[in-house]
Design a protein around this motif. Structure first.
Motif, mmCIF file in Angstrom:
data_model
loop_
_atom_site.group_PDB
_atom_site.id
_atom_site.type_symbol
_atom_site.label_atom_id
_atom_site.label_comp_id
_atom_site.label_asym_id
_atom_site.label_seq_id
_atom_site.Cartn_x
_atom_site.Cartn_y
_atom_site.Cartn_z
ATOM 1 N N GLU A 43 0.827 -1.205 0.000
ATOM 2 C CA GLU A 43 0.000 0.000 0.000
ATOM 3 C C GLU A 43 0.860 1.253 0.000
ATOM 4 O OE1 GLU A 43 -2.778 0.017 3.180
ATOM 5 O OE2 GLU A 43 -3.770 -1.839 2.575
ATOM 6 N N ASN A 44 1.961 1.226 0.750
ATOM 7 C CA ASN A 44 2.815 2.398 0.912
ATOM 8 C C ASN A 44 4.275 1.981 0.910
ATOM 9 O OD1 ASN A 44 0.799 4.690 2.108
ATOM 10 N ND2 ASN A 44 0.244 2.678 2.877
ATOM 11 N N VAL A 45 5.120 2.765 0.257
ATOM 12 C CA VAL A 45 6.562 2.619 0.394
ATOM 13 C C VAL A 45 7.168 4.020 0.425
ATOM 14 C CG1 VAL A 45 6.706 0.378 -0.758
ATOM 15 C CG2 VAL A 45 6.981 2.460 -2.103
ATOM 16 N N THR A 46 8.381 4.124 0.947
ATOM 17 C CA THR A 46 9.058 5.420 0.957
ATOM 18 C C THR A 46 9.802 5.610 -0.362
ATOM 19 O OG1 THR A 46 11.127 4.572 1.879
ATOM 20 C CG2 THR A 46 9.400 5.212 3.447
ATOM 21 N N TYR A 47 10.144 6.865 -0.644
ATOM 22 C CA TYR A 47 10.955 7.151 -1.823
ATOM 23 C C TYR A 47 12.247 6.327 -1.800
ATOM 24 C CZ TYR A 47 8.143 11.466 -2.465
ATOM 25 O OH TYR A 47 7.139 12.377 -2.653
ATOM 26 N N THR A 78 5.886 7.911 -0.994
ATOM 27 C CA THR A 78 6.011 9.231 -0.379
ATOM 28 C C THR A 78 7.131 9.180 0.655
ATOM 29 O OG1 THR A 78 4.759 11.001 0.714
ATOM 30 C CG2 THR A 78 4.249 8.755 1.382
ATOM 31 N N SER A 79 7.278 10.230 1.436
ATOM 32 C CA SER A 79 8.359 10.249 2.419
ATOM 33 C C SER A 79 7.980 9.425 3.638
ATOM 34 C CB SER A 79 8.669 11.683 2.860
ATOM 35 O OG SER A 79 7.604 12.196 3.645
ATOM 36 N N GLN A 80 8.986 8.970 4.363
ATOM 37 C CA GLN A 80 8.735 8.172 5.556
ATOM 38 C C GLN A 80 7.983 8.992 6.597
ATOM 39 O OE1 GLN A 80 12.042 5.904 6.948
ATOM 40 N NE2 GLN A 80 11.162 5.537 8.970
ATOM 41 N N GLY A 81 8.330 10.275 6.703
ATOM 42 C CA GLY A 81 7.654 11.124 7.679
ATOM 43 C C GLY A 81 6.181 11.251 7.401
ATOM 44 N N GLU A 82 5.813 11.428 6.118
ATOM 45 C CA GLU A 82 4.399 11.537 5.767
ATOM 46 C C GLU A 82 3.658 10.249 6.071
ATOM 47 O OE1 GLU A 82 4.874 12.640 1.710
ATOM 48 O OE2 GLU A 82 4.422 14.737 2.083
ATOM 49 N N MET A 83 4.315 9.109 5.824
ATOM 50 C CA MET A 83 3.669 7.825 6.096
ATOM 51 C C MET A 83 3.432 7.642 7.590
ATOM 52 S SD MET A 83 5.736 5.521 3.329
ATOM 53 C CE MET A 83 5.053 3.963 3.843
ATOM 54 N N GLN A 84 4.385 8.074 8.399
ATOM 55 C CA GLN A 84 4.248 7.908 9.838
ATOM 56 C C GLN A 84 3.195 8.851 10.412
ATOM 57 O OE1 GLN A 84 8.244 8.433 11.200
ATOM 58 N NE2 GLN A 84 8.850 6.354 10.688
ATOM 59 N N ASN A 85 3.025 10.015 9.784
ATOM 60 C CA ASN A 85 2.031 10.963 10.271
ATOM 61 C C ASN A 85 0.619 10.645 9.788
ATOM 62 O OD1 ASN A 85 3.952 12.455 11.635
ATOM 63 N ND2 ASN A 85 4.429 13.729 9.858
ATOM 64 N N GLY A 86 0.528 9.726 8.826
ATOM 65 C CA GLY A 86 -0.773 9.367 8.287
ATOM 66 C C GLY A 86 -1.363 8.182 9.010
#
Length: 407
Positions: free
Chosen positions: A198-202, A246-254
């Motif tokens: 579903e999600n990965v970092t850049y 997206t960035s790891q920070g955005e994933m963690q804040n979501g």
């Protein structure tokens, strides 16, 4: 205007029914209030009439060799054909559309034919057409030098075009449409229970792409990462959510915190490589010896990878196709290497493995259970690599996938 860049690969455009599905994705984006900019690859793959490899094969029949400039002129034709047809298909729905070549779209490159780099994007012409309510279709994979020469961007160049346009237009999204559901935890041709991510970092997707995953070109990810443009990798045909990059920070804040969800994101591989070992235990001036080896290989145009340099032994890999040349270069400077052909590099990738103890231990244990010998290993903050014999590659990938899917 809120731009969205949508890139469609050749398999999404190979037939009229598939093009109609692709166009429905474009129309949907427009209905959602976006100004779509559509980037297209050449239609189909090798063997299909207008695929880039087919055009090259036709031109080079009879042992004809194209100069790099003429090669780029020929290779740019596939995307022009594809783009004109895509624009016409959109127009058929009643939506105004216009096709632009890479040059007309303002893709300015350096002068390296066949492997050009984008220097800048001048998107004013795109914005003019979009402001007039038109859906803009752009030929991927191509640009123009400041002197007006047509260039191509190398393999995966349409991804790079989409990323560069996304940054230049400050797009809300860059969508890469393919014939798969998104980024998978492993190659589904090898691992039957591989799952879409579903999600990965850049950083993770860059590493997966560099290490053999073929869904997107790593250069494209590096471009959007610089401006933080979200990237989505989706199937043209299923309409599923695909993979968000997206960035790891955005994933963690979501809604999802990957540091708690998984240590390892995916397993990928590069095959058809050869290990070269050079014993240096009797060499007095080891620094000069090491310098001479790598400088000689570099001057011969041989790319080396998976490099382990120790005082008494030097290990690295080359492509199987470069082995004879590499051995000859080394022989010319008085070195007789040990050569182990037909190896494969397996990469275990995960942004959350940094600082986590025991990841390498699990890799060793999983491969040991399958009686797989590790020939070399290396690591970075997102990746652990192991070199194995190619005959053990698929078994090793499945073993590592089982190990880390159980987290």
């Amino acid at each position: 205007m809120r731009f969205i860049v949508q890139k469609f690969g050749g398999t999404s455009l190979v037939s009229q029914d598939k093009r109609d599905i692709a166009v429905s994705r474009v129309i949907q984006a427009k209905q959602e209030g976006y100004a779509p900019v559509v980037v297209v690859s050449a239609i189909g793959r090798a063997g299909d009439p207008y695929a880039t490899d087919t055009l090259l094969s036709f031109a080079c029949s009879g042992n004809t060799e194209l100069a790099p400039r003429e090669s780029d002129l020929l290779m740019s034709c596939g995307e022009i054909i594809s783009g004109v047809i895509m624009a016409a298909t959109i127009q058929k729905t009643g939506c105004p559309a216009v096709f632009l070549t890479g040059s007309q779209a303002g893709i300015i490159t350096d002068c390296e034919y066949n492997e050009a780099r984008i220097l800048r994007v001048e998107p004013e012409y795109i914005m003019k057409h979009a402001s007039a309510g038109k859906i803009v279709v752009v030929a991927g994979f191509q640009g123009v030098t400041q002197q007006g020469e047509i260039t191509t961007l190398g393999r995966g160049g349409s991804d790079t075009t989409a990323a560069a346009l996304g940054v230049a237009l400050d797009a809300a999204w860059v969508d890469i449409y393919t014939d798969v559901e998104g980024i998978m935890t492993a190659d589904p041709r090898i691992v039957e229970d591989a799952l879409p991510l579903e999600n990965v970092t850049y950083n993770e997707i860059c590493q997966l792409a560099h290490e053999g995953a073929k869904v997107i070109h790593p250069r494209a990810v590096e471009i959007v990462m610089q401006k933080g443009i979200p990237l989505r990798i989706k199937s043209t045909f299923s309409g599923g959510p695909g993979t968000l990059v997206t960035s790891q920070g955005e994933m963690q804040n979501g809604s999802i915190d990957i540091t708690r969800d998984r240590t390892v994101t995916g397993i990928t591989y590069i095959s058809d490589i050869t290990q070269i070992k050079i014993i240096a235990d009797t060499i007095t001036d080891k620094i000069d010896f090491q310098k001479k080896i790598f400088k000689s290989l570099a001057l011969a145009g041989i790319s080396v990878d998976f490099i382990n340099v120790h005082p008494d032994v030097i290990l690295f890999t080359v492509k199987n196709t470069d082995v004879s040349k590499a051995v000859q270069v080394l022989d010319n400077i008085g070195i007789s290497p040990q050569v182990l052909p037909d190896c494969a590099k397996i990469a275990t990738v995960g942004a959350a493995m940094t600082g986590v103890p025991g990841v390498m231990a699990k890799i060793v244990e999983a491969l040991a259970r399958e009686q797989i010998t590790i020939l070399q290993s290396a690591d970075s903050y997102t990746t652990i690599w192991v070199l194995v014999k190619k005959e053990d590659m698929e078994k090793g990938i499945r073993a590592l996938h089982r190990e880390f899917r159980q987290q």
